[in-house]
Scaffold this active site. Structure first.
Site, PDB file in Angstrom:
ATOM      1  N   ASP A 161      32.439 -39.372 -35.770  1.00 47.75           N
ATOM      2  CA  ASP A 161      31.223 -38.652 -34.997  1.00 47.75           C
ATOM      3  C   ASP A 161      31.871 -37.519 -34.217  1.00 47.75           C
ATOM      4  OD1 ASP A 161      29.255 -39.687 -32.045  1.00 47.75           O
ATOM      5  OD2 ASP A 161      28.555 -38.923 -33.971  1.00 47.75           O
ATOM      6  N   GLU A 194      39.071 -47.194 -33.410  1.00 52.54           N
ATOM      7  CA  GLU A 194      37.969 -47.927 -34.091  1.00 52.54           C
ATOM      8  C   GLU A 194      38.376 -48.244 -35.450  1.00 52.54           C
ATOM      9  OE1 GLU A 194      34.111 -45.986 -33.121  1.00 52.54           O
ATOM     10  OE2 GLU A 194      34.273 -46.823 -31.299  1.00 52.54           O
ATOM     11  N   TYR A 240      29.360 -51.128 -26.868  1.00 52.01           N
ATOM     12  CA  TYR A 240      28.113 -50.522 -26.603  1.00 52.01           C
ATOM     13  C   TYR A 240      26.851 -51.336 -26.324  1.00 52.01           C
ATOM     14  CZ  TYR A 240      30.450 -45.738 -27.298  1.00 52.01           C
ATOM     15  OH  TYR A 240      31.335 -44.880 -27.167  1.00 52.01           O
ATOM     16  N   TYR A 296      23.782 -49.428 -28.694  1.00 56.21           N
ATOM     17  CA  TYR A 296      23.916 -49.739 -30.000  1.00 56.21           C
ATOM     18  C   TYR A 296      23.301 -51.016 -30.279  1.00 56.21           C
ATOM     19  CZ  TYR A 296      26.003 -45.004 -31.149  1.00 56.21           C
ATOM     20  OH  TYR A 296      26.294 -43.938 -31.295  1.00 56.21           O
ATOM     21  N   GLU A 332      35.548 -46.624 -24.226  1.00 54.46           N
ATOM     22  CA  GLU A 332      34.204 -46.261 -24.691  1.00 54.46           C
ATOM     23  C   GLU A 332      33.042 -47.182 -24.363  1.00 54.46           C
ATOM     24  OE1 GLU A 332      35.533 -43.758 -28.729  1.00 54.46           O
ATOM     25  OE2 GLU A 332      33.379 -44.576 -28.473  1.00 54.46           O
TER      26      GLU A 332
HETATM   27  C1  LIG Z   1      29.703 -47.873 -31.706  1.00 48.42           C
HETATM   28  C2  LIG Z   1      30.903 -46.541 -32.169  1.00 48.42           C
HETATM   29  C3  LIG Z   1      30.561 -45.485 -30.800  1.00 48.42           C
HETATM   30  C4  LIG Z   1      31.409 -44.480 -31.122  1.00 48.42           C
HETATM   31  N1  LIG Z   1      32.919 -44.469 -31.086  1.00 48.42           N
HETATM   32  C5  LIG Z   1      33.666 -43.495 -31.556  1.00 48.42           C
HETATM   33  C6  LIG Z   1      32.916 -42.045 -30.886  1.00 48.42           C
HETATM   34  O1  LIG Z   1      33.740 -41.001 -31.693  1.00 48.42           O
HETATM   35  C7  LIG Z   1      31.633 -41.900 -31.155  1.00 48.42           C
HETATM   36  O2  LIG Z   1      30.941 -40.651 -30.691  1.00 48.42           O
HETATM   37  C8  LIG Z   1      30.773 -43.199 -30.741  1.00 48.42           C
HETATM   38  C9  LIG Z   1      29.139 -43.060 -30.730  1.00 48.42           C
HETATM   39  O3  LIG Z   1      28.935 -43.093 -31.596  1.00 48.42           O
HETATM   40  O4  LIG Z   1      28.827 -42.491 -29.704  1.00 48.42           O
END
Ligand SMILES: CCC[C@@H]1NC[C@@H](O)[C@H](O)[C@H]1C(=O)O
Length: 599
Positions: free
Chosen positions: A166, A414, A470, A474, A508
């Site tokens: 992302d 991840e 999240y 999410y 995160e």
């Molecule tokens: C549920 C995975 C979340 C994800 N984690 C990796 C980051 O590089 C993304 O930015 C972050 C997002 O989607 O905000």
């Protein structure tokens, strides 16, 4: 693996001239560069700033989104008095792979868009004359490369990057290029490790240099006083009454190595180091035997205009934002940052979790784009991927091992850790990287939502845990956030009941937030909701003593691929992309500045 990645220094034995500025630039969609002779250099083409990503300079979409080969070229002068030296061109980063030519001669290639490499051009340059360097760069994404993704060809024949991650696939010569003249038989590398006694500190050093030479090592304090010396390519520098490097209270010594051939100095290297130790003990993270609670962020090297390029101005602002808000750490998500970032962190006493670009190693990420349902680690790409992965961990540790700010190494972001095929891949990688760091700092990786305590098969590998969670964004979002909190607590209760006795850091969590969007009561995307989500996580963090860090995602808004879930990028920043505070910044500052700086 590179022969040496020492940061360039200038002294009476070493010269360093930056080749930054405007280079000639050409896209090469037809792959005709070599046949057209571009490796011999070219003076026509677009004038392109270096360091910079090329993408956001363009006004047409084909150029911004260009995926494939593209070329840089410029002239450079090599003075006569460099004769007898090894002449190198050092690239801070070429994203994602490069082939380097000098005066039309192919010198070397390199894979990996976030680490430096050096081209030895001694035999290709003309001394006392102008020379020309050409670089063919390629920014395609592949499942057997870091960061992971695919490259698709559209019906109109144009290639398109399909990242399994992302952040936008900013590409180019993203970091500075240096012309170096160094001794042919010189110092290639050095490393340090530390022991702290009651009123003394011991610096164990080791220098990699040409055989048949000897080394005189000195340690110099901030007042220019020599506080310790030693003879030998390895040995101890013992400092009485040392001034330690502490979190948000940095003290830097200069370590100086003189390389001797008999009694003649033939090379010299100097660097700044900090005397400190790092260890994990039970569920505590210790710096200088004192428990530290990490507060800070996941970040990106990302800013308007130059994309992923290192920008000293942005870094200065980011460091000031982190000090203002009361942070003491960050993760270099999701790739090793420019070397100057770690030098900033060394000086500011900020701890860094240094991460290699092993991101997108999960079919869920690919299936987000219609990927497979198999494990990421039993693809026909896995063998080649492993080689590149290990190579880039090697270079990241070789480049960054002497920074006092580096606290730990993150070997993935991840990844798939819940399939059977993941286990042998992790087993092999953790065994192969166990002795790369002379200081043996902790190794870890972030666990994605799906890689929970009961599902992950790889919990035995990391020295401490980084959780990316999240709820509230999410899943279980908005008015359901109370269920999100209940689910998070349920998982942490599992961790608590387990026999796992290692720290957990939340690396995160967050909510996309449109700056200026206010709503009472809150709704998702509002600044009020971002604070409510942080309040929920902080309530949870304060309930478990094995949680030893909180790093919300992200320090600032950043660019991603376009999509129906992104509004001109990822908006989970606590600050906007132009580094101005959202309301959450004031909320976090209140929470974090209550704590002692080095806690
Ligand atoms: C549920 C995975 C979340 C994800 N984690 C990796 C980051 O590089 C993304 O930015 C972050 C997002 O989607 O905000």
């Amino acid at each position: 693996m590179e022969k040496g990645l020492l940061y360039p220094v200038i002294n009476q034995y070493r010269a360093d001239e930056k080749l930054d500025g405007l280079w000639n630039f050409k896209f090469d969609p037809a792959g005709e560069g070599e046949q057209q002779g571009w490796q011999k250099g070219f003076d026509n083409g677009i004038k392109m700033p270096v360091p910079a990503s090329f993408n956001d300079f363009f006004t047409d979409k084909d150029a911004r989104e260009y995926t494939g080969d593209f070329w840089y070229s410029r002239h450079f002068f090599v003075p006569d008095y460099f004769k007898g030296q090894e002449i190198q061109i050092r690239f801070g980063a070429a994203t994602h792979r490069a082939v380097v030519y000098v005066n039309g001669q192919e010198i070397r290639s390199h894979e990996g868009g976030f680490l430096p490499f050096t081209a030895d051009v001694t035999d290709a340059v003309k001394f006392g004359q102008e020379n020309v360097v050409a670089v063919k760069v390629n920014n395609e994404l592949h499942r057997d490369a870091l960061p992971a993704g695919d490259t698709e060809t559209l019906k109109n024949g144009k290639k398109m990057a399909k990242p399994f991650f992302d952040f936008y696939n900013y590409s180019g010569l993203n970091r500075s290029v240096h012309l170096l003249a160094v001794p042919k038989k010189g110092i290639y590398d050095y490393s340090t490790s530390y022991d702290l006694g009651e009123s003394k500190a011991t610096v164990h050093y080791s220098v990699r240099a040409d055989s048949g030479s000897n080394v005189k090592a000195s340690l110099i304090d901030e007042n220019g006083q020599v506080v310790a010396t030693n003879e030998g390519k390895s040995g101890d520098l013992i400092v009485t009454q040392p001034k330690l490097w502490n979190v948000r209270d940095a003290y830097l010594y200069t370590i100086q190595f003189k390389l001797l051939d008999q009694d003649r100095v033939i090379d010299e290297y100097q660097d700044q180091i900090g005397l400190r130790t790092v260890e994990i003990k039970g569920h505590e993270i210790l710096v200088n035997h004192k428990s530290v609670y990490l507060r800070g962020f996941g970040r990106h090297e990302d800013s308007i205009y130059a994309g992923r390029a290192f920008d000293l101005n942005v870094e200065r602002r980011d460091m000031n934002l982190m000090k203002w808000i009361g942070a003491n750490s960050f993760r270099s998500s999701h790739y090793p940052y420019d070397e100057q970032v770690y030098r900033f962190a060394d000086r500011e006493g900020i701890l860094v979790i240094d991460e290699v670009p092993a991101v997108g190693f999960k079919m869920a990420a690919a299936s987000f784009l219609g990927g497979l349902d198999q494990s990421f680690f039993d693809g026909d790409w896995t063998k080649e991927l492993y080689k590149k992965h290990l190579d880039q961990i090697n270079d990241m540790i070789q480049r960054d091992k002497n920074h006092p700010s580096v606290l730990a190494w993150s070997l993935f972001n991840e990844p798939d850790t819940s399939t059977n095929s993941a286990v042998p891949y992790f087993e092999k990688l953790f065994a192969a990287t166990a002795n790369l760091d002379p200081e043996k700092r902790p190794r870890t990786f972030t666990l994605n939502e799906d890689d929970t305590y009961e599902k992950s098969k790889c919990l035995k590998f990391p020295d401490f845990y980084l959780l990316n969670r999240y709820p509230g964004w999410y899943h279980k979002w908005g008015y359901e956030i109370s269920d999100g909190e209940a689910g998070l607590r349920a998982e942490l209760d599992e961790w608590q009941k387990s026999d796992i006795d290692k720290p957990i850091v939340f690396s995160e969590y967050g909510a996309d937030t449109e700056p200026g969007l206010h709503k009472l009561p809150s709704i998702m995307w509002s600044e009020e909701y971002q604070i409510e989500l942080l309040e929920m996580f902080n309530r949870v963090f304060d309930s478990y003593d094995f949680i030893r860090g909180e790093q919300p995602w992200n320090l600032a808004d950043f660019q991603t691929v376009e999509g129906n879930m992104r509004v001109n990028g990822n908006k989970k920043g606590i600050f906007t992309r132009d580094r101005q505070p959202k309301a959450a910044a004031f909320y976090l500052r209140k929470r974090w500045t209550k704590l002692p700086l080095d806690y």
